[in-house]
Write a protein that holds these residues in place. Structure first.
Motif, PDB file in Angstrom:
ATOM      1  N   ARG A  59      56.383 -17.286  29.871  1.00  0.00           N
ATOM      2  CA  ARG A  59      56.865 -18.591  29.413  1.00  0.00           C
ATOM      3  C   ARG A  59      55.711 -19.578  29.283  1.00  0.00           C
ATOM      4  O   ARG A  59      55.594 -20.300  28.289  1.00  0.00           O
ATOM      5  N   LEU A  62      53.527 -18.880  26.214  1.00  0.00           N
ATOM      6  CA  LEU A  62      54.192 -19.314  24.975  1.00  0.00           C
ATOM      7  C   LEU A  62      54.224 -20.838  24.881  1.00  0.00           C
ATOM      8  O   LEU A  62      54.025 -21.408  23.796  1.00  0.00           O
ATOM      9  N   ALA A  63      54.435 -21.515  26.000  1.00  0.00           N
ATOM     10  CA  ALA A  63      54.436 -22.981  26.002  1.00  0.00           C
ATOM     11  C   ALA A  63      53.052 -23.516  25.627  1.00  0.00           C
ATOM     12  O   ALA A  63      52.938 -24.486  24.871  1.00  0.00           O
ATOM     13  N   MET A  65      50.800 -22.034  23.750  1.00  0.00           N
ATOM     14  CA  MET A  65      50.630 -21.828  22.313  1.00  0.00           C
ATOM     15  C   MET A  65      51.350 -22.933  21.542  1.00  0.00           C
ATOM     16  O   MET A  65      50.796 -23.503  20.594  1.00  0.00           O
ATOM     17  N   HIS A  66      52.566 -23.235  21.945  1.00  0.00           N
ATOM     18  CA  HIS A  66      53.349 -24.264  21.245  1.00  0.00           C
ATOM     19  C   HIS A  66      52.676 -25.629  21.366  1.00  0.00           C
ATOM     20  O   HIS A  66      52.574 -26.367  20.385  1.00  0.00           O
ATOM     21  N   GLU A  67      52.189 -25.956  22.567  1.00  0.00           N
ATOM     22  CA  GLU A  67      51.515 -27.239  22.782  1.00  0.00           C
ATOM     23  C   GLU A  67      50.251 -27.357  21.933  1.00  0.00           C
ATOM     24  O   GLU A  67      49.891 -28.450  21.499  1.00  0.00           O
ATOM     25  N   GLU A  70      50.309 -23.833  17.851  1.00  0.00           N
ATOM     26  CA  GLU A  70      50.500 -22.458  17.376  1.00  0.00           C
ATOM     27  C   GLU A  70      52.008 -22.194  17.388  1.00  0.00           C
ATOM     28  O   GLU A  70      52.554 -21.703  18.365  1.00  0.00           O
ATOM     29  N   HIS A  71      52.665 -22.556  16.303  1.00  0.00           N
ATOM     30  CA  HIS A  71      54.125 -22.487  16.259  1.00  0.00           C
ATOM     31  C   HIS A  71      54.651 -21.170  15.712  1.00  0.00           C
ATOM     32  O   HIS A  71      55.858 -20.937  15.741  1.00  0.00           O
ATOM     33  N   GLU A  72      53.787 -20.312  15.216  1.00  0.00           N
ATOM     34  CA  GLU A  72      54.217 -19.026  14.671  1.00  0.00           C
ATOM     35  C   GLU A  72      53.515 -17.904  15.401  1.00  0.00           C
ATOM     36  O   GLU A  72      52.344 -18.017  15.768  1.00  0.00           O
TER      37      GLU A  72
END
Length: 103
Positions: A59, A62-63, A65-67, A70-72
């Motif tokens: 988790r 992935l968080a 990456m999103h921050e 990196e949304h894909e």
């Protein structure tokens, strides 16, 4: 004769590496918990206890990456990395083993 050299891993960001590593660790633990392949309750219990921290690491990766924007997920690249790291065998331990149909 030395073993054949494996192809290099594809270029991944540090966060992508952490996602792959954490995902494979989760798969390994789920394979140990799988009652269709289980060897005993204690082994499954220990794996289930460890699963909590490994799922949290996945988790967090992935968080991160999103921050970072990196949304894909680049699935083609990640699939190559998973295959090189024995992901197919490891994920097969989560499924039911082949065998006789249910009674």
């Amino acid at each position: 004769m030395p073993p054949p050299e494996l192809p290099p891993l594809p270029a991944l960001t540090r966060a992508e590496c952490q996602v792959i590593d954490s995902y494979l660790e989760v798969l390994d633990l789920l394979g140990r918990i799988n009652p269709a392949r289980g060897e005993g309750t204690y082994r499954g219990l220990r794996a289930a206890q460890a699963l909590v921290s490994k799922a949290a690491a996945l988790r967090d990766a992935l968080a991160l990456m999103h921050e970072r924007g990196e949304h894909e997920l680049h699935s083609g690249t990640l699939v190559r990395a998973l295959r090189l790291l024995d992901g197919e065998r490891r994920s097969s331990l989560v499924t039911l083993p082949p065998g006789a149909p249910p009674e």
